[in-house]
Motif scaffolding. Sequence first.
Motif, short mmCIF file in Angstrom:
data_model
loop_
_atom_site.label_atom_id
_atom_site.label_comp_id
_atom_site.label_asym_id
_atom_site.label_seq_id
_atom_site.Cartn_x
_atom_site.Cartn_y
_atom_site.Cartn_z
N VAL A 13 0.84 -1.20 0.00
CA VAL A 13 0.00 0.00 0.00
C VAL A 13 0.87 1.25 0.00
N PHE A 14 1.94 1.24 0.77
CA PHE A 14 2.89 2.36 0.82
C PHE A 14 3.45 2.66 -0.57
N ARG A 15 3.91 1.62 -1.26
CA ARG A 15 4.50 1.81 -2.59
C ARG A 15 3.47 2.34 -3.59
N LEU A 16 2.30 1.74 -3.58
CA LEU A 16 1.26 2.12 -4.55
C LEU A 16 0.77 3.54 -4.30
N ALA A 17 0.63 3.91 -3.02
CA ALA A 17 0.15 5.26 -2.69
C ALA A 17 1.14 6.31 -3.17
N LYS A 18 2.42 6.08 -2.94
CA LYS A 18 3.45 7.04 -3.36
C LYS A 18 3.45 7.20 -4.88
N LYS A 19 3.32 6.10 -5.61
CA LYS A 19 3.35 6.16 -7.07
C LYS A 19 2.09 6.80 -7.63
N ALA A 20 0.94 6.41 -7.06
CA ALA A 20 -0.34 6.90 -7.59
C ALA A 20 -0.48 8.41 -7.46
N GLY A 21 0.11 9.00 -6.43
CA GLY A 21 -0.02 10.43 -6.24
C GLY A 21 0.73 11.26 -7.25
N GLU A 90 -5.21 -1.99 10.38
CA GLU A 90 -4.08 -1.23 10.90
C GLU A 90 -2.92 -1.22 9.90
N ALA A 91 -2.68 -2.35 9.24
CA ALA A 91 -1.60 -2.44 8.25
C ALA A 91 -1.86 -1.51 7.07
N VAL A 92 -3.10 -1.51 6.56
CA VAL A 92 -3.45 -0.65 5.43
C VAL A 92 -3.29 0.81 5.80
N ASP A 93 -3.81 1.20 6.96
CA ASP A 93 -3.71 2.59 7.39
C ASP A 93 -2.27 3.02 7.63
N CYS A 94 -1.44 2.12 8.12
CA CYS A 94 -0.02 2.44 8.31
C CYS A 94 0.64 2.73 6.97
N GLY A 95 0.31 1.91 5.96
CA GLY A 95 0.87 2.14 4.63
C GLY A 95 0.47 3.48 4.06
N VAL A 96 -0.80 3.84 4.22
CA VAL A 96 -1.30 5.14 3.75
C VAL A 96 -0.64 6.27 4.52
N ARG A 97 -0.63 6.16 5.84
CA ARG A 97 -0.08 7.21 6.71
C ARG A 97 1.38 7.51 6.35
N ASN A 98 2.18 6.47 6.21
CA ASN A 98 3.61 6.66 5.94
C ASN A 98 3.85 7.22 4.54
N ALA A 99 3.05 6.78 3.57
CA ALA A 99 3.21 7.28 2.20
C ALA A 99 2.86 8.76 2.11
#
Length: 278
Positions: A13-21, A90-99
């Motif tokens: 999720v972290f990787r995808l969020a950073k790229k998608a933005g 919690e894992a999904v939200d952590c990925g979003v939060r950090n990205a």
Amino acid sequence: MRIIDTQTIEHCVFRLAKKAGLTLTDSCRAALSKAEQIEKGAAAFALNSLLENEKIARREKMPVCQDTGMAVVLLEIGQEVFLTGKPLREAVDCGVRNAYRESSFRKSICDPLTRVNTGDNTPAHLHTEIADGNQIKVTFLPKGFGSENMSRLVMLTPAEGRDGIIKTIVETVKIAGSRPCPPVYVGVGIGGAFDGAAFLAKKALTRDVGTRNPRSDVASIEEEALEKINALGIGAQGFGGVVTAIGVSCEIAPTHIAGLPVAVNIQCHCVRCEKEII
């Protein structure tokens, strides 16, 4: 049985969020380029500006749109997967939060009544589906609300049928006008129940622009609706022209004999969607 630690999902999720933005999807970029070639005047200028903006965003690693959106995460989890580690939410939200923190993306999520911002763009809007196999398909869709606010869900009668569905799709875009930053991408959910239709419409937006539903009768609705939308003359950024929408995608599910739910989820020209299989 395959064991997957939810930290793997968090990192994905972290990787995808950073790229998608930072970038449009390839299919969106191609559709905008095609539209630019056939438009004239102010509409052509607007499309050229949108495409130039996207090039700069990719080159400078900056958000392609200031509205970096609500984080919509779709997980298709194989039934042979056993999850371990921290809770999935919690894992999904952590990925979003950090990205969003690392990329300095705008944090847009707040309490609906107090309007107090959560400060980290969480919680994500999380959907899970159970699928065959031992893999997890992760889809990240940052959804801006200029277009989300123009979306609609209606409960048609069965008698309204195909014509009623197309009328609803076209009317939704017409009412929206220039507000959702056209040319828009239109996701449509047909059938299910009240809540299910809305999910189908959102899921439709994760398809590549220009693809067609495998059912010929549904594909014909996509084609006719797109033709009628583009006949509205709203055009890119509301400047008029022949391309008001770059695509219409419909998803369908069985519904009750007494109903015909139809949800129309509008996406602006800035189609951002990243996918990965774990």
